[in-house]
Design a protein around this motif. Sequence first.
Motif, PDB file in Angstrom:
ATOM      1  N   VAL A 146      -5.461   4.176  -3.203  1.00  0.00           N
ATOM      2  CA  VAL A 146      -4.695   4.303  -2.090  1.00  0.00           C
ATOM      3  C   VAL A 146      -4.817   5.655  -1.478  1.00  0.00           C
ATOM      4  O   VAL A 146      -5.024   6.010  -0.393  1.00  0.00           O
ATOM      5  N   ILE A 165       0.887  -1.180   0.050  1.00  0.00           N
ATOM      6  CA  ILE A 165      -0.039   0.102   0.128  1.00  0.00           C
ATOM      7  C   ILE A 165       0.905   1.365   0.029  1.00  0.00           C
ATOM      8  O   ILE A 165       0.679   2.297  -0.555  1.00  0.00           O
ATOM      9  N   TYR A 172       0.766   4.199  -2.875  1.00  0.00           N
ATOM     10  CA  TYR A 172       0.808   5.588  -2.439  1.00  0.00           C
ATOM     11  C   TYR A 172       1.955   6.512  -3.191  1.00  0.00           C
ATOM     12  O   TYR A 172       1.649   7.473  -3.613  1.00  0.00           O
ATOM     13  N   TYR A 208      -2.790   0.778  -8.355  1.00  0.00           N
ATOM     14  CA  TYR A 208      -3.637   1.072  -7.287  1.00  0.00           C
ATOM     15  C   TYR A 208      -3.523   2.702  -6.501  1.00  0.00           C
ATOM     16  O   TYR A 208      -4.084   2.866  -5.623  1.00  0.00           O
TER      17      TYR A 208
END
Length: 82
Positions: A56, A41, A45, A52
């Motif tokens: 995120v 994650i 970011y 993603y």
Amino acid sequence: MKSKGDLAQSSLLQKFGFWAIATIISSAMTYYPVIIVDSGILVAYYSVKDRYHQQVRVFFERCTSNLVTTASCATEVMWLLG
């Protein structure tokens, strides 16, 4: 051909209806005061190219939990990001 998940979902919708399922799901959502964050994650970011990244970003903007990680995870993120 539908998968088992599709069949289970469609039979639940037929039996209970959309709003009943939405109520069950929303009532099952729980606030967690502390969430342990892994490297995936964090890489998403900090890397705009990650698939993603936007999801995120939204998660971090809305999350009110305390997020914790380890030094080794931070080291891995720095290595992965170059």
